[in-house]
Design an enzyme around this catalytic site. Sequence first.
Site, short mmCIF file in Angstrom:
data_model
loop_
_atom_site.label_atom_id
_atom_site.label_comp_id
_atom_site.label_asym_id
_atom_site.label_seq_id
_atom_site.Cartn_x
_atom_site.Cartn_y
_atom_site.Cartn_z
N HIS A 86 -7.29 -6.25 0.28
CA HIS A 86 -6.16 -5.31 0.33
C HIS A 86 -4.96 -5.87 1.08
O HIS A 86 -3.88 -5.27 1.02
CB HIS A 86 -6.61 -4.00 0.98
N ASP B 290 -9.57 -6.06 -4.09
CA ASP B 290 -9.10 -4.92 -3.30
C ASP B 290 -10.06 -3.75 -3.43
O ASP B 290 -10.22 -3.19 -4.52
CB ASP B 290 -7.70 -4.51 -3.77
N SER C 269 0.84 -1.20 0.00
CA SER C 269 0.00 0.00 0.00
C SER C 269 0.87 1.26 0.00
O SER C 269 1.67 1.46 -0.91
CB SER C 269 -0.96 -0.05 1.19
#
Length: 316
Positions: free
Chosen positions: A267, A239, A105
């Site tokens: 995610h 996601d 991320s």
Amino acid sequence: MPLETFSLTLHGRRVRVREHRPGGHRPDEAVVLLHGIAGCAQTWSPVLRRLEEGGFSHRVLAPDLPGHGGSDSPRADYGLGTTASAVRDLLALSGVRHATVVGHSLGGGIAMQFAYQFPHLCDRLMLVSSGGLGREVGFALRAATLPGAGAFLTLTVNRGTLALSRALARTARALGGRLSPESRELARHLGSLADPGRRRAFLAITRGLLDLRGQRGSALEKLYLSAGVPIRILWGARDPLIPVAHGRRAAGRFPEIRLTVMENAKHFPHVLDPGRFCGELTEFVEGTEAARVDVHDVAARLLAAGETPGPAEKLS
């Protein structure tokens, strides 16, 4: 040697690090795991345990980035460049001279920035549901850029609401309910914002990188400078925060990048299936040759891309 957790002082501020240090490893080479926004190194705990159990032969460092976890959360610059420099300094203090950088991320954006700023240190890049590869992100992240977002988080995520949430979770478990590993991880990330320092860092990061339309910048325009650096992308097909289309677009633009999509993951694919993730990481590290890039390589790529230097301007 078992997993260890230690703290060091970096520019007068504490940084907490988790480490896997196997016997016979090269101390000047490491795999560095960078977590996402509002997270901490705890997100890599299932991965670190699997690597240790599987006898992973490389040193692994998983820091709590500044403003996160057990590291200090000062009023400071939390931009990608500053954080990439903090990772560089952490490696220098730890004796690491070459690193395979794994970023999840926000950590993916930091990893790419690290490769851009310090190409001579970057052996490989592994990007996991990464920021920095496209504009679109979930509304929850974009909403953090709105005026009043800080006050809203203060009212809704605090010690009182966390205690209530935990009590409800205990009741749900007693009745047979359970959250998925990814849902628990997301809840842990959200719960970290009850701490004022971490909340301040979260808002600084989101407002620096995002607006209501999504991510402001993209690393794709500079990724060609990492030619020759092995790059692997891993993404969850479901996601909701950063769409897998970003990973597909990057892999389509740079055919040398290998993309792995985990169909059932959201995610946090490394949390949902740490065994598969460790298999991907091990194959990547052991099956590719470490890059050795220097400033001459960067200059050659800039020139090849048409970034030719212009004539020097006279100063009046």
